[in-house]
Write a protein that holds these residues in place. Structure first.
Motif, PDB file in Angstrom:
ATOM      1  N   ALA A 171       0.838  -1.206   0.000  1.00  0.00           N
ATOM      2  CA  ALA A 171       0.000   0.000   0.000  1.00  0.00           C
ATOM      3  C   ALA A 171       0.870   1.253   0.000  1.00  0.00           C
ATOM      4  CB  ALA A 171      -0.924  -0.015   1.222  1.00  0.00           C
ATOM      5  N   ALA A 172       1.900   1.287   0.843  1.00  0.00           N
ATOM      6  CA  ALA A 172       2.789   2.457   0.898  1.00  0.00           C
ATOM      7  C   ALA A 172       3.585   2.595  -0.391  1.00  0.00           C
ATOM      8  CB  ALA A 172       3.735   2.329   2.097  1.00  0.00           C
ATOM      9  N   TYR A 173       3.988   1.465  -0.943  1.00  0.00           N
ATOM     10  CA  TYR A 173       4.781   1.483  -2.183  1.00  0.00           C
ATOM     11  C   TYR A 173       3.968   2.107  -3.319  1.00  0.00           C
ATOM     12  CZ  TYR A 173       8.646  -0.230  -5.083  1.00  0.00           C
ATOM     13  OH  TYR A 173       9.752  -0.321  -5.899  1.00  0.00           O
ATOM     14  N   LYS A 174       2.731   1.698  -3.424  1.00  0.00           N
ATOM     15  CA  LYS A 174       1.874   2.236  -4.490  1.00  0.00           C
ATOM     16  C   LYS A 174       1.552   3.705  -4.229  1.00  0.00           C
ATOM     17  CE  LYS A 174      -0.197  -2.330  -5.188  1.00  0.00           C
ATOM     18  NZ  LYS A 174      -1.373  -3.189  -4.889  1.00  0.00           N
ATOM     19  N   ARG A 175       1.346   4.060  -2.971  1.00  0.00           N
ATOM     20  CA  ARG A 175       0.970   5.441  -2.627  1.00  0.00           C
ATOM     21  C   ARG A 175       2.100   6.419  -2.906  1.00  0.00           C
ATOM     22  NH1 ARG A 175       1.890   8.039   2.162  1.00  0.00           N
ATOM     23  NH2 ARG A 175       2.351   6.071   3.250  1.00  0.00           N
ATOM     24  N   LEU A 176       3.330   5.996  -2.632  1.00  0.00           N
ATOM     25  CA  LEU A 176       4.474   6.924  -2.704  1.00  0.00           C
ATOM     26  C   LEU A 176       5.183   6.927  -4.051  1.00  0.00           C
ATOM     27  CD1 LEU A 176       5.843   6.128   0.838  1.00  0.00           C
ATOM     28  CD2 LEU A 176       4.966   8.344   0.096  1.00  0.00           C
ATOM     29  N   GLY A 177       4.998   5.904  -4.855  1.00  0.00           N
ATOM     30  CA  GLY A 177       5.669   5.868  -6.157  1.00  0.00           C
ATOM     31  C   GLY A 177       7.179   5.987  -6.015  1.00  0.00           C
ATOM     32  N   ASP A 178       7.781   6.878  -6.817  1.00  0.00           N
ATOM     33  CA  ASP A 178       9.249   7.027  -6.796  1.00  0.00           C
ATOM     34  C   ASP A 178       9.773   7.585  -5.482  1.00  0.00           C
ATOM     35  OD1 ASP A 178       9.426   6.027  -9.339  1.00  0.00           O
ATOM     36  OD2 ASP A 178       9.473   7.990 -10.317  1.00  0.00           O
ATOM     37  N   ASN A 179       8.900   8.118  -4.654  1.00  0.00           N
ATOM     38  CA  ASN A 179       9.347   8.643  -3.355  1.00  0.00           C
ATOM     39  C   ASN A 179       9.485   7.554  -2.295  1.00  0.00           C
ATOM     40  OD1 ASN A 179       9.613  11.372  -4.032  1.00  0.00           O
ATOM     41  ND2 ASN A 179       7.398  11.696  -3.821  1.00  0.00           N
ATOM     42  N   PHE A 180       9.011   6.341  -2.618  1.00  0.00           N
ATOM     43  CA  PHE A 180       9.146   5.279  -1.621  1.00  0.00           C
ATOM     44  C   PHE A 180      10.624   4.993  -1.366  1.00  0.00           C
ATOM     45  CE2 PHE A 180       9.541   1.086   0.152  1.00  0.00           C
ATOM     46  CZ  PHE A 180       8.495   1.054   1.076  1.00  0.00           C
ATOM     47  N   GLY A 181      10.972   4.919  -0.112  1.00  0.00           N
ATOM     48  CA  GLY A 181      12.366   4.699   0.265  1.00  0.00           C
ATOM     49  C   GLY A 181      13.150   5.980   0.413  1.00  0.00           C
ATOM     50  N   VAL A 182      12.596   7.087  -0.076  1.00  0.00           N
ATOM     51  CA  VAL A 182      13.280   8.385  -0.002  1.00  0.00           C
ATOM     52  C   VAL A 182      12.606   9.273   1.042  1.00  0.00           C
ATOM     53  CG1 VAL A 182      13.994  10.430  -1.290  1.00  0.00           C
ATOM     54  CG2 VAL A 182      13.924   8.185  -2.422  1.00  0.00           C
ATOM     55  N   THR A 183      11.305   9.459   0.906  1.00  0.00           N
ATOM     56  CA  THR A 183      10.576  10.272   1.886  1.00  0.00           C
ATOM     57  C   THR A 183       9.967   9.407   2.991  1.00  0.00           C
ATOM     58  OG1 THR A 183       8.555  10.164   0.566  1.00  0.00           O
ATOM     59  CG2 THR A 183      10.035  12.024   0.170  1.00  0.00           C
ATOM     60  N   GLU A 184       9.622   8.190   2.660  1.00  0.00           N
ATOM     61  CA  GLU A 184       9.109   7.240   3.638  1.00  0.00           C
ATOM     62  C   GLU A 184       9.558   5.837   3.250  1.00  0.00           C
ATOM     63  OE1 GLU A 184       4.923   7.402   4.790  1.00  0.00           O
ATOM     64  OE2 GLU A 184       4.761   9.355   3.814  1.00  0.00           O
ATOM     65  N   ALA A 185       9.668   4.971   4.216  1.00  0.00           N
ATOM     66  CA  ALA A 185       9.971   3.564   3.960  1.00  0.00           C
ATOM     67  C   ALA A 185       9.185   2.749   4.974  1.00  0.00           C
ATOM     68  CB  ALA A 185      11.464   3.289   4.093  1.00  0.00           C
ATOM     69  N   VAL A 186       8.336   1.857   4.484  1.00  0.00           N
ATOM     70  CA  VAL A 186       7.413   1.126   5.363  1.00  0.00           C
ATOM     71  C   VAL A 186       7.629  -0.377   5.195  1.00  0.00           C
ATOM     72  CG1 VAL A 186       5.013   0.753   6.004  1.00  0.00           C
ATOM     73  CG2 VAL A 186       5.726   2.987   5.129  1.00  0.00           C
ATOM     74  N   GLY A 187       8.031  -1.023   6.263  1.00  0.00           N
ATOM     75  CA  GLY A 187       8.212  -2.472   6.250  1.00  0.00           C
ATOM     76  C   GLY A 187       7.526  -3.103   7.443  1.00  0.00           C
ATOM     77  N   THR A 188       7.964  -4.314   7.795  1.00  0.00           N
ATOM     78  CA  THR A 188       7.448  -4.996   8.987  1.00  0.00           C
ATOM     79  C   THR A 188       8.522  -5.113  10.064  1.00  0.00           C
ATOM     80  OG1 THR A 188       8.129  -7.183   8.193  1.00  0.00           O
ATOM     81  CG2 THR A 188       5.917  -6.448   7.572  1.00  0.00           C
TER      82      THR A 188
END
Length: 530
Positions: A171-188
């Motif tokens: 869900a976070a990956y799709k929401r953030l697009g290219d910003n995933f891992g840069v502005t936010e990173a969501v795991g378990t």
């Protein structure tokens, strides 16, 4: 004081990303416990925490995310988000049974549909090779998946244990697009990302819901440290001074040449483990005069591994004579392919190539002196080794001019193809690193040698995709390795050990470190004692 001012700077520039932090009632000391670690110099400048697209990741990755399986120090594999697995005798399918009750930091559930999305997310990325053997994923039930293979992949468990196959929230990956891992990173994972500033620091806060630690951690529940800051300090002497004066609590990668200084400090201890690194000198095969294999061979034979091990590292570690760490079977090549110091042969090869010695000791050909560019990183260790290599090249008549780049920017410099020689290192415990650094599909970076060769790529493909069993894979990668050695596309230099330096008056580390390095599963057990 410095930690506070840096935190304020992040807030004022708007670069910090604040994630939710839910603190449950805990003993005051544990709830307040914080520590500051310094990442290894090779990880400085990591630009993203997106494991699916990253070319380089740092140690914090294994705390933000979990993986399906984890690898122990003895190379064995153990359950984590996958509780168990079976593979078919013909290698054409794998079934994984997933842990129940796991949630991502954003509250989304981890289940079989996560895995189906996750595998497909690698398609079209530079890391697609990690899942290239998988044709498709079948969801059997909410917590069981089946990988249907396009071809057998004997490297499956290693890939799944890599941080490059850490599992992000769909869900976070799709929401953030290219910003995933840069502005936010969501795991378990056991920590949530609070803030990340490239080249400066990463701040993590404890995931208090975590209760699925792997077999490699004594602690299966929430981490003992409430907050963990990873600072990036490119200059190793500065990092050492910070540890000595209490500015930081732990250095992830301590150069061996600093050990004597660390051991002289009464409040500092050093944890030493077998290394996963190899230091080497890539040779740009597209740059004159290194298009001539005789010049490449002469250059490789000029490097005196024994002298560097003794003079810079005090004999701690190993000489490197090929590209892989010595614990891998694929490093056991036919001895005739190993590259070792041989100055007389190096001089003879340069003579044969038309480079004749001049009165000043520098060789020349057709009136052009043998001047070359030798790149390195700004870290003290790299500069010292590079200066030693420079002197060894001079001894065979090659005048190498050293250029120093910041370790966070040198990777972009390689892509310009303006380099000739460089001193660099990698950290990896699998022979597929040969594909990463020498595939003709990755010229510039990571293929710093600019090596593109039809036979090489054929052997690479056979090793990666044509191996049905682990033994066959070892044989194929050994053949590929031997071919690369025969072409002198690099010069091996040194195999370090892994050193972790820490303030023993502040931190207590686990008595037994499990895993191939000091990473997430061990950090879960670290506690503050002072």
């Amino acid at each position: 004081m410095e930690r506070l001012s840096r935190r304020r700077l992040l807030a004022s520039t708007g670069l910090a990303v604040v994630a939710g932090m839910a603190m449950t009632a805990m003993p005051a000391r544990a709830a307040d416990a914080e520590a500051v670690f310094v990442v290894g110099s090779n990880e400085v400048g990591t630009p993203t925490y997106n494991p699916i697209k990253a070319g380089v990741l740092n140690v914090a990755t294994a705390l933000i995310y979990d993986r399906l399986v984890v690898q122990d120090a003895d190379q064995s594999y153990h359950p984590h988000l996958a509780e168990s697995w079976d593979d078919a005798a013909d290698g054409m399918s794998w079934v994984f049974r997933l842990r129940k009750g796991v949630k991502f930091h954003d509250g989304e559930p981890f289940d079989a549909k996560t895995i189906e999305w996750w595998i497909n997310a690698y398609r079209g990325t530079d890391n697609e090779y990690m899942v290239a053997g998988i044709d498709h994923v079948e969801v059997i039930d909410d917590h069981t998946v089946k990988f249907v293979m396009a071809h057998p992949d004997s490297n499956m468990l290693f890939n799944l244990s890599s941080t490059f196959m850490a599992i992000p929230s769909p869900a976070a990956y799709k929401r953030l697009g290219d910003n995933f891992g840069v502005t936010e990173a969501v795991g378990t994972g056991p920590y949530k990302l609070e803030s990340f500033t490239v080249g400066q620091e990463t701040v993590l806060v404890r995931n208090d819901d975590y209760n699925w630690g792997s077999e490699l951690s004594q602690n299966k529940g929430p981490a003992k440290l409430a907050k963990l800051t990873f600072r990036e300090i490119a200059e190793q002497s500065t990092a050492f001074l910070e540890l000595k004066t209490g500015g930081v609590d732990l250095l992830m990668g301590v150069p061996t040449d600093f050990l004597s200084q660390l051991e002289a400090e009464p409040n500092i201890a050093v944890l030493t483990m077998p290394g996963l690194d190899v230091m080497y000198m890539p040779i740009n095969t597209t740059a004159e005069p290194f298009t001539d294999i005789k010049v490449r061979e002469a250059t490789a034979l000029a490097v005196n591994q024994k002298e560097i091990l003794a003079s810079i590292y005090g004999g701690i570690g190993l000489e490197a004579h090929n590209f892989l760490i010595s614990s891998l079977k694929e490093s056991q090549v036919d001895p005739k392919y190993n590259i070792s110091y041989n100055p007389e042969k190096a001089k003879a090869l340069l003579d044969e190539a038309g480079w004749k010695a001049g009165p000043d000791g520098v060789r020349s050909k057709d009136g052009k002196p043998l001047h070359v560019k030798l790149w390195t990183q700004s870290d003290t260790e790299f500069k010292r080794v590079t200066e030693a290599v420079q002197a060894q090249l001079k001894a065979i008549g090659m005048d190498a001019e050293i250029t120093v780049f910041d370790s966070s920017t040198i990777r972009d410099q390689y892509k310009k193809n303006e380099h000739q020689l460089a001193v660099r290192s990698y950290e990896w415990g699998n022979a597929d690193i040969l594909d990463w650094f020498f595939s003709g599909e990755r010229l510039g970076y990571p293929n710093v040698s600019m090596w593109k060769d039809a036979k090489s790529d054929e052997l690479d493909k056979m090793a990666l995709e044509g191996s049905k069993t682990w033994d066959e894979r070892v044989k194929n990668f050994t053949t590929y390795h031997e071919y690369l050695l025969s072409q002198f596309v690099f010069a091996p230099i040194y195999q370090p050990v892994q050193n972790v330096g820490y303030n023993k008056e502040r931190l207590k580390l686990p008595e037994k470190v499990r895993g191939t390095s000091f990473e997430g599963q061990s950090i879960l057990d670290v506690e503050v004692i002072g």
